[in-house]
Scaffold this active site. Structure first.
Site, short mmCIF file in Angstrom:
data_model
loop_
_atom_site.label_atom_id
_atom_site.label_comp_id
_atom_site.label_asym_id
_atom_site.label_seq_id
_atom_site.Cartn_x
_atom_site.Cartn_y
_atom_site.Cartn_z
N TYR A 75 12.52 -35.74 -45.34
CA TYR A 75 12.93 -34.39 -45.72
C TYR A 75 12.95 -33.50 -44.47
CZ TYR A 75 7.87 -33.44 -45.60
OH TYR A 75 6.56 -33.34 -45.22
N SER A 105 -2.45 -30.71 -39.81
CA SER A 105 -1.53 -31.81 -40.09
C SER A 105 -0.36 -31.38 -40.97
CB SER A 105 -2.29 -32.97 -40.75
OG SER A 105 -2.92 -32.54 -41.95
N HIS A 149 2.85 -22.77 -50.46
CA HIS A 149 4.19 -22.24 -50.17
C HIS A 149 5.05 -22.20 -51.44
CE1 HIS A 149 6.36 -26.09 -50.39
NE2 HIS A 149 5.39 -26.65 -49.67
N CYS A 191 1.54 -30.58 -49.76
CA CYS A 191 1.31 -29.13 -49.84
C CYS A 191 0.98 -28.71 -51.27
CB CYS A 191 2.56 -28.38 -49.37
SG CYS A 191 2.91 -28.58 -47.60
N ASN A 245 2.44 -26.54 -53.96
CA ASN A 245 3.68 -25.87 -54.38
C ASN A 245 3.38 -24.77 -55.38
OD1 ASN A 245 6.07 -28.68 -54.43
ND2 ASN A 245 4.89 -27.78 -52.78
#
Length: 440
Positions: free
Chosen positions: A308, A321, A326, A344, A346
């Site tokens: 991605y 890292s 977000h 992450c 989301n």
């Protein structure tokens, strides 16, 4: 010659002999005015010298290469020390007088490569006034170390923010360096120093900082021998602030995050954390930075199925890292139900913007119930450790009590119990171990 004449002649001769004898005897001259003054001066000088010996200064006049750790001392042998002044172009020197008034001693280290002139007054035996002066110079070391502090001048940070110091040279005398550091806080704070290797040192409170605390740091490092022959060459000061308390907690199993503002639950949002192959790691982290947007690249080589390369909005980073809170409009359908991210957290776009706007460096972010354990130093991970674990990183083994009057080192056993509770006011013990490991 008539007999009477002979008698008078004999008497005259006897008188002459008597006068001559008187004139030749050594017993009689009074000293001249000049001699009197010289004698008085010599007597006064001898008295002054005797008095001067009753007030001593160390280091002695003319000393060179004096160790910066050597204290200046003034001692009255028979009377009292009444005043001490120290002149230097370096850092000011303070000291304290003993309870009986006979000894004055400087506090802290002296500067390296510096000249000092000490003027001391006191009284001697019988109350006579004495003044002594000593000028000396400290050593110029072959090697020095410098120190940097992460916090910026008058910047504001979150309640989890550690004071972070970096040294230009490895530090061996860690306890001496720790003892040279002082914190002044507008609100009472208990904490400790922690060595992460030989060149990084952190101060962390036992529980999160009180909101809206002003922190002033002073490193009295000039003259501290950090390692054999390696001395600090300058002091370090900084002032910064702790802002409002903003604490985020995300569960990888309930798929929700709670946002606490000043101790109260302000928001609860659905989230999607890392998929099974890329789990979001457990642990209490701190927000490191934020940007809008952030380009995120990963998932394997270009052209591979998992690759991605995307611009992501309202991104708040909490690991080096690459883990963020977000905005993720593409995973809204999964938020609150399943984990599909690359690691992450989301959030729905509106929620992500709300959190982004509030976020500052040092805000605690906790991830729970993951199958992946957090990694030490992957971000600001000081809150991975319990208070007892954190204390083991101090070279002194002591806690620090700070407040408006400065800070002191105290035994941890003398502290009152910590009443702060996780996750709003502190981190949970062992929080960086993976959830599955905790269950096992």
């Amino acid at each position: 010659m008539p007999r009477s004449a002979r008698r008078y002649a004999a008497l005259g001769a006897a008188a002459a002999i008597s006068l001559l004898a008187t004139a030749c005897s050594g017993g009689g001259h009074a000293p001249s005015p000049a001699q009197s003054r010289a004698q008085a001066s010599a007597s006064a000088s001898a008295h002054a010298a005797a008095l001067a010996r009753e007030l001593t200064i160390t280091p002695a006049p003319g000393s060179h290469d004096v160790s910066p750790s050597a204290a200046i001392t003034v001692t009255a042998l028979k009377g009292k020390v009444t005043n001490v002044t120290v002149r230097t172009s370096g850092d000011a020197v303070s000291g304290h007088l003993s309870g009986d008034g006979t000894t004055w001693r400087s506090t802290g280290n002296l500067d390296v490569s510096q000249s000092y002139t000490v003027t001391a007054t006191g009284t001697g035996d019988g109350g006579a006034a004495i003044t002594r002066t000593s000028t000396f110079r400290t050593l110029t070391p072959a090697q020095t170390f410098t120190t940097q502090i992460f916090e910026g001048y008058q910047q504001t940070y979150g309640v989890g923010m550690p004071v972070m110091l970096t040294f230009s040279q490895p530090i061996a005398n860690k306890a001496a360096v720790e003892r040279s550091l002082e914190l002044t806080t507008s609100k009472p704070v208990v904490g400790a120093w922690y060595w992460d290797g030989d060149q990084r040192l952190y101060f962390r409170p036992r529980s999160y900082w009180p909101a809206y605390t002003t922190v002033s740091f002073t490193g009295h490092l000039n003259g501290v021998e950090g390692a054999k022959g390696v001395y600090g060459a300058r002091n370090l000061t900084q002032t910064f602030s702790i802002g409002r308390a903003l604490v985020a907690v995300a569960s990888t199993t309930t798929h929700r995050t709670q946002i606490y503002l000043n101790g109260k639950l302000a928001y609860e949002w659905p989230v999607s954390t890392g998929r099974a192959s890329l789990p979001t790691p457990d642990g209490t982290y701190l927000s490191v930075e934020k940007a809008n947007p952030v380009r995120m690249v990963g998932g394997g080589p270009v052209g591979s199925a998992g690759h991605y390369d995307e611009l992501v909005n309202f991104a708040v980073r909490f690991t080096y890292s690459g883990d963020y809170y977000h905005s993720a409009p593409w995973s809204v359908v999964n938020q609150g139900t399943s984990n599909v991210s690359h690691g992450c957290v989301n959030l729905p776009p509106a929620a992500a913007q709300t959190y982004y706007d509030m976020s500052i460096p040092g805000d605690p972010i906790t991830v729970t119930a993951s199958t992946a354990a957090g990694k030490w130093d992957d971000g600001w991970t000081q809150w991975f450790l319990s208070w007892s674990q954190y204390l083991k990183g101090s070279a002194t083994g002591l806690a620090v009590e700070a407040g408006p009057q400065g800070s002191t080192f105290v035994s941890p056993s003398s502290l009152p119990a910590d009443t702060a509770s996780a996750p709003r006011a502190t981190s949970a013990a062992g929080n960086y171990y993976a959830g599955s490991a905790n269950l096992g």
